[in-house]
Design a protein around this motif. Structure first.
Motif, PDB file in Angstrom:
ATOM      1  N   ASN A 186      50.679 -22.307 -17.943  1.00  0.00           N
ATOM      2  CA  ASN A 186      51.495 -21.607 -16.964  1.00  0.00           C
ATOM      3  C   ASN A 186      50.560 -20.794 -16.080  1.00  0.00           C
ATOM      4  OD1 ASN A 186      53.710 -20.458 -15.645  1.00  0.00           O
ATOM      5  ND2 ASN A 186      53.877 -18.815 -17.156  1.00  0.00           N
ATOM      6  N   ASP A 191      51.433 -22.065 -26.749  1.00  0.00           N
ATOM      7  CA  ASP A 191      51.433 -23.277 -27.558  1.00  0.00           C
ATOM      8  C   ASP A 191      50.600 -24.316 -26.812  1.00  0.00           C
ATOM      9  OD1 ASP A 191      51.921 -24.807 -29.772  1.00  0.00           O
ATOM     10  OD2 ASP A 191      54.037 -25.140 -29.351  1.00  0.00           O
ATOM     11  N   GLU A 192      51.184 -25.385 -26.306  1.00  0.00           N
ATOM     12  CA  GLU A 192      50.417 -26.388 -25.564  1.00  0.00           C
ATOM     13  C   GLU A 192      50.747 -26.355 -24.078  1.00  0.00           C
ATOM     14  OE1 GLU A 192      51.102 -30.214 -27.306  1.00  0.00           O
ATOM     15  OE2 GLU A 192      50.920 -29.412 -29.324  1.00  0.00           O
ATOM     16  N   TYR A 193      51.500 -25.347 -23.639  1.00  0.00           N
ATOM     17  CA  TYR A 193      51.982 -25.327 -22.257  1.00  0.00           C
ATOM     18  C   TYR A 193      51.176 -24.382 -21.385  1.00  0.00           C
ATOM     19  CZ  TYR A 193      55.720 -28.136 -24.000  1.00  0.00           C
ATOM     20  OH  TYR A 193      56.414 -29.165 -24.579  1.00  0.00           O
ATOM     21  N   VAL A 216      51.664 -31.946 -14.031  1.00  0.00           N
ATOM     22  CA  VAL A 216      52.238 -30.595 -14.043  1.00  0.00           C
ATOM     23  C   VAL A 216      53.184 -30.448 -12.850  1.00  0.00           C
ATOM     24  CG1 VAL A 216      50.257 -29.555 -15.217  1.00  0.00           C
ATOM     25  CG2 VAL A 216      50.317 -29.589 -12.717  1.00  0.00           C
ATOM     26  N   ILE A 272      48.360 -19.852 -21.683  1.00  0.00           N
ATOM     27  CA  ILE A 272      48.686 -21.069 -22.396  1.00  0.00           C
ATOM     28  C   ILE A 272      49.516 -20.639 -23.606  1.00  0.00           C
ATOM     29  CG2 ILE A 272      47.797 -23.047 -23.665  1.00  0.00           C
ATOM     30  CD1 ILE A 272      45.250 -22.769 -21.872  1.00  0.00           C
ATOM     31  N   LEU A 318      53.236 -25.326 -13.922  1.00  0.00           N
ATOM     32  CA  LEU A 318      53.737 -25.384 -15.288  1.00  0.00           C
ATOM     33  C   LEU A 318      53.601 -26.804 -15.824  1.00  0.00           C
ATOM     34  CD1 LEU A 318      55.264 -24.012 -17.651  1.00  0.00           C
ATOM     35  CD2 LEU A 318      57.384 -24.689 -16.517  1.00  0.00           C
ATOM     36  N   GLY A 319      53.118 -26.919 -17.038  1.00  0.00           N
ATOM     37  CA  GLY A 319      53.022 -28.238 -17.661  1.00  0.00           C
ATOM     38  C   GLY A 319      52.180 -28.198 -18.920  1.00  0.00           C
ATOM     39  N   LYS A 320      52.013 -29.365 -19.523  1.00  0.00           N
ATOM     40  CA  LYS A 320      51.161 -29.468 -20.717  1.00  0.00           C
ATOM     41  C   LYS A 320      49.718 -29.167 -20.323  1.00  0.00           C
ATOM     42  CE  LYS A 320      53.512 -31.455 -24.266  1.00  0.00           C
ATOM     43  NZ  LYS A 320      53.320 -31.363 -25.673  1.00  0.00           N
ATOM     44  N   ASP A 321      49.037 -28.408 -21.153  1.00  0.00           N
ATOM     45  CA  ASP A 321      47.651 -28.039 -20.864  1.00  0.00           C
ATOM     46  C   ASP A 321      46.741 -29.261 -20.953  1.00  0.00           C
ATOM     47  OD1 ASP A 321      45.519 -26.341 -20.275  1.00  0.00           O
ATOM     48  OD2 ASP A 321      45.056 -26.061 -22.402  1.00  0.00           O
TER      49      ASP A 321
END
Length: 91
Positions: free
Chosen positions: A45, A41-43, A75, A39, A10-13
């Motif tokens: 997973n 929004d910008e996250y 991430v 993805i 998990l984290g910002k793409d």
């Protein structure tokens, strides 16, 4: 017999997340059985099911190495053995 584990990310793409994780898994003789990623929004997973049967690496070392890769690329990466993951989600 397969020894399955679940990896969550998990984290910002950003570019290279899957490559960094899969390169480590391949180098450690860990087979990827299934991947699901989204993805929102910008996250980023992702959940992976892997087979640990062929690896000679200690599970704790795998966990530490994946966490370090996660810190390096920004991430959060966690791994759990399948039986623990399954039992946790039965409650």
């Amino acid at each position: 017999m397969m020894e399955k584990a679940i990896i969550t990310v998990l984290g910002k793409d950003k570019i290279g997340i899957i490559a960094a994780i899969c390169n480590y898994l391949a180098d450690s003789d860990i087979n990827v059985l299934d991947i699901s990623q989204t993805i929102l929004d910008e996250y980023f997973n992702m959940i992976m099911i892997v087979d640990l049967e062929s690896t000679t690496c200690d599970f704790k070392d795998i966990s530490i190495n994946l966490e370090q890769i996660g810190k390096k690329i920004g991430v959060i990466i966690k791994i759990q053995k399948e039986e623990i993951f399954t039992n946790m989600h039965r409650i």
